[in-house]
Write a protein that holds these residues in place. Structure first.
Motif, PDB file in Angstrom:
ATOM      1  N   ARG A 182      57.643  10.560  46.181  1.00 22.55           N
ATOM      2  CA  ARG A 182      58.856  11.014  46.092  1.00 22.55           C
ATOM      3  C   ARG A 182      59.903  10.710  47.463  1.00 22.55           C
ATOM      4  N   THR A 195      59.806  -2.005  41.117  1.00 23.78           N
ATOM      5  CA  THR A 195      59.011  -1.327  39.722  1.00 23.78           C
ATOM      6  C   THR A 195      59.555  -2.517  38.844  1.00 23.78           C
ATOM      7  N   ILE A 235      63.832  -0.305  35.537  1.00 20.88           N
ATOM      8  CA  ILE A 235      64.529   0.802  35.928  1.00 20.88           C
ATOM      9  C   ILE A 235      65.432   1.351  34.790  1.00 20.88           C
ATOM     10  N   ARG A 288      56.817   1.746  28.635  1.00 23.52           N
ATOM     11  CA  ARG A 288      55.571   2.088  29.500  1.00 23.52           C
ATOM     12  C   ARG A 288      54.442   1.628  28.708  1.00 23.52           C
ATOM     13  N   SER A 318      55.398  -1.054  34.771  1.00 22.43           N
ATOM     14  CA  SER A 318      55.775   0.278  35.689  1.00 22.43           C
ATOM     15  C   SER A 318      57.456   0.495  35.501  1.00 22.43           C
ATOM     16  N   LYS A 326      60.407   3.360  36.129  1.00 20.29           N
ATOM     17  CA  LYS A 326      61.144   4.557  36.569  1.00 20.29           C
ATOM     18  C   LYS A 326      62.555   4.778  35.908  1.00 20.29           C
ATOM     19  N   ASP A 351      57.602  10.112  35.816  1.00 21.37           N
ATOM     20  CA  ASP A 351      58.500   8.725  36.308  1.00 21.37           C
ATOM     21  C   ASP A 351      59.887   8.815  36.367  1.00 21.37           C
ATOM     22  N   THR A 352      60.366   9.933  36.874  1.00 21.81           N
ATOM     23  CA  THR A 352      61.782  10.369  36.529  1.00 21.81           C
ATOM     24  C   THR A 352      62.336  10.815  38.186  1.00 21.81           C
ATOM     25  N   ALA A 379      66.186   0.813  45.001  1.00 21.57           N
ATOM     26  CA  ALA A 379      65.051   0.526  44.160  1.00 21.57           C
ATOM     27  C   ALA A 379      65.300  -1.134  43.548  1.00 21.57           C
ATOM     28  N   CYS A 396      64.003  -3.968  40.721  1.00 25.70           N
ATOM     29  CA  CYS A 396      63.352  -4.193  39.538  1.00 25.70           C
ATOM     30  C   CYS A 396      63.665  -5.551  38.838  1.00 25.70           C
TER      31      CYS A 396
END
Length: 539
Positions: free
Chosen positions: A3, A10, A13, A29, A34, A36, A104-105, A133, A135
């Protein structure tokens, strides 16, 4: 990833932790990706995390308003036909406990900017907490009811009393002995009135357009009954997916104009007594297509409502004998004792069409009263004025496409999506519970499950075929938009100013935000598009 990492990459998202976001995270998932999830609130639930006003409860009856995930429902039992906000929050805690979504949040995290990098073919997501992030797949599950709307009343900032929005209701609000004003007459306004009218307070309700409310017929559900109903869940959920509205109700493919008055009354009485949305969903199909059929519904409704009240002046305001609206073209509400509550002597009604609000001042509200004005002293003002619905929270993400053009600019001349799921020039970008899909006119959980299934099927097919990206063509989106508009124009919805049409927000473009062709017609289009990639560009 820990974190503490502010930068990470990832596969996917998901933005938003309501029904749509939770279901998307769970199913993505399961594809082996992967994933988030980023959520503005401190817990899952979406609108049910935020809605804590008195009397808040869902207007879809159980057991159809929940995830069709056996691992979840086998260990959960609903206690009411229409659960309240506290029970719904407990449900989302149970969902998280069973599915392990929290790991995952990122909670308490607001997305501030979303940008597609055409060089790396990745999305960059920035947040108020400093996350950066990236993705490949981005899913916006921002919902229809997040961005609060405060009307721009003159002098509102001068008001020195307690100002509350229904979507941001404090845990404790003492109303005993207070003069309370409530502005707004939709579902939240109705539910607040039902509760506060019973308190020792003077409640003044400012009404511009009377709501159309039908009986909820709330009741308790025993543990034994809840367990027994699980034996029918497969049939109930299957019916939801295959219906026009996402509800498992019986349907009647007959015109109100073809039935005799005696036949209509028998059916109306039966459905009225049954409660919930049966009165609309299981009734004659043409009340949203034909003004004469609509007036038949209105005439029945108005007589039922007026029979429950004693004050003639209040009757004429909330249920006028002359039809003032097209039934169902604004969000219908379910009530328990709303009409009895507005009939109480401690509740005063102000007709904003006759006495509009001129301004706020330090101690209350000033309305125009004939040639003069009238001051309403108020200790508390509650704005049950709704949301910048469907598109508001989506556009607040500050999304820019592969050419650097903001989505807000792309949609300045009208919303443009394909199937209400994707947008041209936004590769691998998906929407859940967004514009130009059945969305707010469908039962939420089964509908977002279908959307999440389609997104997962698209990604699975892309991976099987070795595709890096997919996006709809401009032509496909324009064709879908034209279809959305054409379907809307065959109904009575455009005849009413409502948030379905974007009409509740000053300056917002008036256009159909919701696809009115029903879930099955929409799903057929989705299936055909996936089968052939028709209307898409792949790379």
């Amino acid at each position: 990833m820990t974190r503490e990492n502010k930068q990470f990459e990832t596969d996917a998202i998901v933005i938003g932790g309501g029904f749509g976001g939770c279901n998307s995270l769970y199913k993505l998932r399961n594809l082996g990706l992967s994933v988030k999830l980023v959520e503005a609130g401190s817990a899952f639930g979406g609108v049910w995390h935020w809605n804590r006003y008195p009397g808040a409860r869902v207007d879809t009856e159980m057991p159809s308003y929940q995830f069709n995930i056996p691992a979840v429902w086998k260990g959960w039992n609903w206690s009411q036909r229409f659960p309240g906000d506290e029970e719904l929050r407990r449900y989302f805690q149970h969902v998280d406990s069973v599915l392990g979504l929290s790991k995952d949040t990122f909670f308490n995290t607001i997305v501030t900017h979303v940008r597609y990098d055409a060089t790396t073919k990745r999305w960059l997501v920035l947040t108020n907490t400093g996350l950066e992030a990236t993705c490949k797949y981005l899913i916006a599950a921002t919902g229809s009811s997040y961005k609060k709307h405060y009307p721009q009343f003159q002098g509102l900032d001068q008001y020195a009393g307690k100002l509350v929005h229904a979507a941001d209701y404090p845990e404790s609000l003492e109303v005993k002995g207070k003069r309370v004003g409530l502005v707004g007459n939709g579902a939240s306004g109705l539910q607040i009135v039902q509760d506060l009218a019973k308190e020792d307070c003077e409640l003044k309700v400012f009404i511009r357009t009377p709501c159309f409310a039908i009986p909820m017929r709330q009741r308790e559900i025993s543990y034994e009954e809840s367990e027994m109903m699980k034996g029918y869940y497969d049939g109930i959920f299957d019916r939801c997916y295959k219906s026009v509205t996402g509800f498992p109700h019986n349907t009647l493919f007959r015109s109100a104009l073809q039935a005799s008055p005696e036949e209509r009354k028998l059916l109306f009485d039966e459905l009225w007594a049954r409660g919930g949305y049966s009165f609309l969903v299981s009734n004659y199909y043409d009340f949203l297509l034909d003004e004469k059929a609509n007036s038949i519904f209105y005439d029945y409704w108005v007589q039922q409502v007026r029979a429950r009240m004693t004050d003639p002046e209040k009757m004429d305001m909330v249920a006028p004998l002359k039809q003032h609206m097209m039934v169902g073209t604004k969000r219908p509400s379910l009530e328990q004792d709303y009409y009895e509550m507005v009939d109480r002597p401690n509740v005063k009604l102000v007709d904003l069409k006759k006495s509009p609000i001129v301004e706020f001042d330090a101690t209350g509200v000033v309305t125009r009263d004939g040639a003069g004005t009238k001051h309403h002293d108020l200790d508390i003002v509650i704005c049950a004025t709704g949301y910048d619905a469907v598109t508001g929270s989506l556009l607040d993400l500050a999304i820019t496409d592969k050419y650097g053009q903001p989505l807000k600019e792309k949609w300045s001349n009208g919303i443009l999506t394909h199937l209400g799921l994707m947008v041209p020039d936004l590769p691998n970008f998906f929407m859940v519970y967004g514009p130009q899909a059945p969305t707010s006119l469908a039962n939420g959980p089964p509908f977002v499950e279908m959307e999440a299934d389609w997104i997962c099927d698209v990604i699975s097919k892309m991976r099987k075929e070795g595709l890096e990206s997919i996006e709809p063509t401009q032509k496909a989106a324009e064709t879908w938009r034209d279809h959305v508009v054409a379907v809307s124009e065959h109904t009575l919805y455009p005849k009413t100013d409502s948030w379905y049409m974007g009409s509740n927000i000053p300056g917002k473009r008036r256009e159909p935000l919701i696809y009115l062709g029903g879930m099955q017609r929409w799903w057929q289009n989705c299936t055909e598009a996936l089968d052939s990639w028709q209307g898409f560009t792949m790379a």
